[in-house]
Design a protein around this motif. Structure first.
Motif, mmCIF file in Angstrom:
data_model
loop_
_atom_site.group_PDB
_atom_site.id
_atom_site.type_symbol
_atom_site.label_atom_id
_atom_site.label_comp_id
_atom_site.label_asym_id
_atom_site.label_seq_id
_atom_site.Cartn_x
_atom_site.Cartn_y
_atom_site.Cartn_z
ATOM 1 N N LEU A 29 0.866 -1.163 0.000
ATOM 2 C CA LEU A 29 0.000 0.000 0.000
ATOM 3 C C LEU A 29 0.910 1.222 0.000
ATOM 4 O O LEU A 29 1.565 1.526 0.992
ATOM 5 C CB LEU A 29 -0.918 0.004 1.219
ATOM 6 C CG LEU A 29 -1.785 1.237 1.420
ATOM 7 C CD1 LEU A 29 -2.645 1.520 0.196
ATOM 8 C CD2 LEU A 29 -2.652 1.083 2.658
ATOM 9 N N MET A 42 -6.895 3.665 -2.631
ATOM 10 C CA MET A 42 -5.697 2.968 -2.190
ATOM 11 C C MET A 42 -4.778 2.780 -3.401
ATOM 12 O O MET A 42 -5.164 2.110 -4.357
ATOM 13 C CB MET A 42 -6.050 1.597 -1.611
ATOM 14 C CG MET A 42 -7.124 1.618 -0.559
ATOM 15 S SD MET A 42 -6.524 2.348 0.961
ATOM 16 C CE MET A 42 -7.998 2.343 1.949
ATOM 17 N N TYR A 55 -9.768 -0.047 -3.849
ATOM 18 C CA TYR A 55 -10.525 0.317 -2.650
ATOM 19 C C TYR A 55 -10.545 -0.884 -1.727
ATOM 20 O O TYR A 55 -10.560 -2.025 -2.179
ATOM 21 C CB TYR A 55 -11.963 0.703 -3.001
ATOM 22 C CG TYR A 55 -12.074 2.034 -3.703
ATOM 23 C CD1 TYR A 55 -12.097 3.221 -2.980
ATOM 24 C CD2 TYR A 55 -12.142 2.101 -5.086
ATOM 25 C CE1 TYR A 55 -12.195 4.444 -3.620
ATOM 26 C CE2 TYR A 55 -12.240 3.316 -5.742
ATOM 27 C CZ TYR A 55 -12.265 4.483 -4.998
ATOM 28 O OH TYR A 55 -12.355 5.699 -5.644
ATOM 29 N N CYS A 56 -10.568 -0.649 -0.423
ATOM 30 C CA CYS A 56 -10.608 -1.786 0.487
ATOM 31 C C CYS A 56 -12.035 -2.314 0.594
ATOM 32 O O CYS A 56 -12.995 -1.554 0.524
ATOM 33 C CB CYS A 56 -10.004 -1.453 1.843
ATOM 34 S SG CYS A 56 -10.854 -0.217 2.791
ATOM 35 N N ASP A 58 -12.730 -4.969 2.963
ATOM 36 C CA ASP A 58 -12.626 -5.898 4.078
ATOM 37 C C ASP A 58 -12.329 -5.110 5.347
ATOM 38 O O ASP A 58 -11.646 -4.092 5.285
ATOM 39 C CB ASP A 58 -11.481 -6.884 3.782
ATOM 40 C CG ASP A 58 -11.417 -8.015 4.785
ATOM 41 O OD1 ASP A 58 -10.860 -7.792 5.873
ATOM 42 O OD2 ASP A 58 -11.901 -9.102 4.480
ATOM 43 N N THR A 61 -6.778 -4.674 8.227
ATOM 44 C CA THR A 61 -5.932 -3.480 8.153
ATOM 45 C C THR A 61 -4.622 -3.782 7.442
ATOM 46 O O THR A 61 -4.140 -4.904 7.447
ATOM 47 C CB THR A 61 -5.585 -2.935 9.560
ATOM 48 O OG1 THR A 61 -4.895 -3.951 10.282
ATOM 49 C CG2 THR A 61 -6.826 -2.528 10.318
ATOM 50 N N TYR A 71 -0.302 -12.167 -0.752
ATOM 51 C CA TYR A 71 -1.553 -11.799 -1.415
ATOM 52 C C TYR A 71 -1.760 -12.632 -2.671
ATOM 53 O O TYR A 71 -0.806 -13.117 -3.270
ATOM 54 C CB TYR A 71 -1.566 -10.313 -1.774
ATOM 55 C CG TYR A 71 -2.118 -9.452 -0.655
ATOM 56 C CD1 TYR A 71 -3.432 -9.018 -0.672
ATOM 57 C CD2 TYR A 71 -1.321 -9.108 0.420
ATOM 58 C CE1 TYR A 71 -3.943 -8.249 0.355
ATOM 59 C CE2 TYR A 71 -1.829 -8.341 1.455
ATOM 60 C CZ TYR A 71 -3.140 -7.921 1.420
ATOM 61 O OH TYR A 71 -3.637 -7.170 2.445
ATOM 62 N N GLN A 109 -15.413 5.271 -1.121
ATOM 63 C CA GLN A 109 -14.957 4.204 -0.225
ATOM 64 C C GLN A 109 -16.040 3.834 0.772
ATOM 65 O O GLN A 109 -16.300 2.658 1.022
ATOM 66 C CB GLN A 109 -13.688 4.626 0.509
ATOM 67 C CG GLN A 109 -13.178 3.586 1.505
ATOM 68 C CD GLN A 109 -12.748 2.287 0.845
ATOM 69 O OE1 GLN A 109 -11.635 2.178 0.368
ATOM 70 N NE2 GLN A 109 -13.635 1.301 0.803
ATOM 71 N N TRP A 113 -17.905 0.219 1.372
ATOM 72 C CA TRP A 113 -18.037 -0.437 2.684
ATOM 73 C C TRP A 113 -19.495 -0.730 3.001
ATOM 74 O O TRP A 113 -19.824 -1.803 3.497
ATOM 75 C CB TRP A 113 -17.430 0.438 3.775
ATOM 76 C CG TRP A 113 -15.939 0.380 3.840
ATOM 77 C CD1 TRP A 113 -15.123 -0.622 3.415
ATOM 78 C CD2 TRP A 113 -15.090 1.393 4.371
ATOM 79 N NE1 TRP A 113 -13.804 -0.295 3.651
ATOM 80 C CE2 TRP A 113 -13.755 0.926 4.239
ATOM 81 C CE3 TRP A 113 -15.306 2.641 4.940
ATOM 82 C CZ2 TRP A 113 -12.653 1.664 4.662
ATOM 83 C CZ3 TRP A 113 -14.214 3.378 5.364
ATOM 84 C CH2 TRP A 113 -12.898 2.887 5.224
ATOM 85 N N GLN A 160 -6.098 -6.729 5.167
ATOM 86 C CA GLN A 160 -6.996 -5.952 4.330
ATOM 87 C C GLN A 160 -7.081 -6.573 2.939
ATOM 88 O O GLN A 160 -6.077 -7.042 2.414
ATOM 89 C CB GLN A 160 -6.456 -4.524 4.214
ATOM 90 C CG GLN A 160 -7.309 -3.590 3.416
ATOM 91 C CD GLN A 160 -8.687 -3.415 4.018
ATOM 92 O OE1 GLN A 160 -9.610 -4.098 3.627
ATOM 93 N NE2 GLN A 160 -8.806 -2.533 4.969
ATOM 94 N N ASP A 161 -8.256 -6.597 2.360
ATOM 95 C CA ASP A 161 -8.450 -7.052 0.986
ATOM 96 C C ASP A 161 -8.853 -5.854 0.134
ATOM 97 O O ASP A 161 -9.469 -4.914 0.627
ATOM 98 C CB ASP A 161 -9.531 -8.124 0.915
ATOM 99 C CG ASP A 161 -9.175 -9.360 1.714
ATOM 100 O OD1 ASP A 161 -7.973 -9.642 1.855
ATOM 101 O OD2 ASP A 161 -10.088 -10.033 2.214
ATOM 102 N N PHE A 162 -8.527 -5.899 -1.156
ATOM 103 C CA PHE A 162 -8.762 -4.758 -2.038
ATOM 104 C C PHE A 162 -9.447 -5.197 -3.315
ATOM 105 O O PHE A 162 -9.190 -6.284 -3.832
ATOM 106 C CB PHE A 162 -7.427 -4.100 -2.424
ATOM 107 C CG PHE A 162 -6.609 -3.657 -1.250
ATOM 108 C CD1 PHE A 162 -6.802 -2.414 -0.672
ATOM 109 C CD2 PHE A 162 -5.632 -4.487 -0.715
ATOM 110 C CE1 PHE A 162 -6.046 -2.008 0.413
ATOM 111 C CE2 PHE A 162 -4.864 -4.088 0.368
ATOM 112 C CZ PHE A 162 -5.075 -2.842 0.932
#
Length: 189
Positions: A29, A42, A55-56, A58, A61, A71, A109, A113, A160-162
């Motif tokens: 990141l 991101m 974008y996250c 999940d 973090t 990953y 974002q 979410w 964190q997943d993206f």
């Protein structure tokens, strides 16, 4: 016979792309910009390549500058518990792309979410984004998930997943390799 060999050569080269995606990648990141604090676009570097936006998706973090080696890049899931959220995220990403302002990026974002069923900052702008993609069935081509630590269970774990746009050079490289293979087989014959 020669045509059959050419077809197999192209399929072999193109299938390499699928096996490459099954291997672990290094993800960093690099920055969050535009955005407000930790909320926004991101900018991710995969295997040291130039950054791509994401974008996250999940509640895990990851810190700016942290390099993670476990990953995986996987297709957008279209079935399962989180499929509706991922499809909403793709629809939002397709519709709003990379926003120009910090507030727009934060709203996008937060809408992602919300679509994933996570806690988010509620606002008129976030609700407008969600309403604009309600009922949209997005085309998932060109989008992937960068997930960790494994591809069996990745939502709501420590990493964190993206959601990312698939880097176009990789697709073009695979197409070029396929055409190169066809050219070699044709020239040989």
């Amino acid at each position: 016979m020669k045509k059959l060999v050419a077809v197999f050569a192209v399929l072999a080269v193109l299938s390499c792309g699928g096996t490459l995606l099954a291997d672990a990648v290094t993800l960093e990141l690099v920055s969050i910009s535009p955005g407000i604090g930790n909320v926004g676009v991101m900018n991710l570097s995969i295997n040291g390549q130039p950054t791509i936006p994401g974008y996250c998706v999940d509640p895990g973090t990851v810190n700016i500058g942290t390099i993670n080696t476990d990953y995986y890049l996987i297709p957008i899931p279209t079935t399962g518990d989180q499929a509706a959220g991922y499809l909403t995220a793709v629809a939002i990403f397709q519709t709003y792309g990379t926003p120009a302002t910090n507030q727009e990026a934060a709203d996008v974002q937060n809408a992602i979410w919300a679509g994933m069923g996570m806690t988010y900052a509620d606002s008129v702008a976030v609700q407008a984004i969600l309403d604009s993609v309600s009922g949209v069935n997005p085309d998932t081509d060109g989008y992937m998930l960068a997930v960790s630590p494994n591809i069996d269970q990745f939502f709501n774990v420590t990493h964190q997943d993206f959601i990312i746009r698939t880097p176009e050079p990789a697709s073009l490289l695979l197409l070029g390799l396929g055409l190169f293979g066809v050219g070699l087989v044709r020239r040989k014959s």
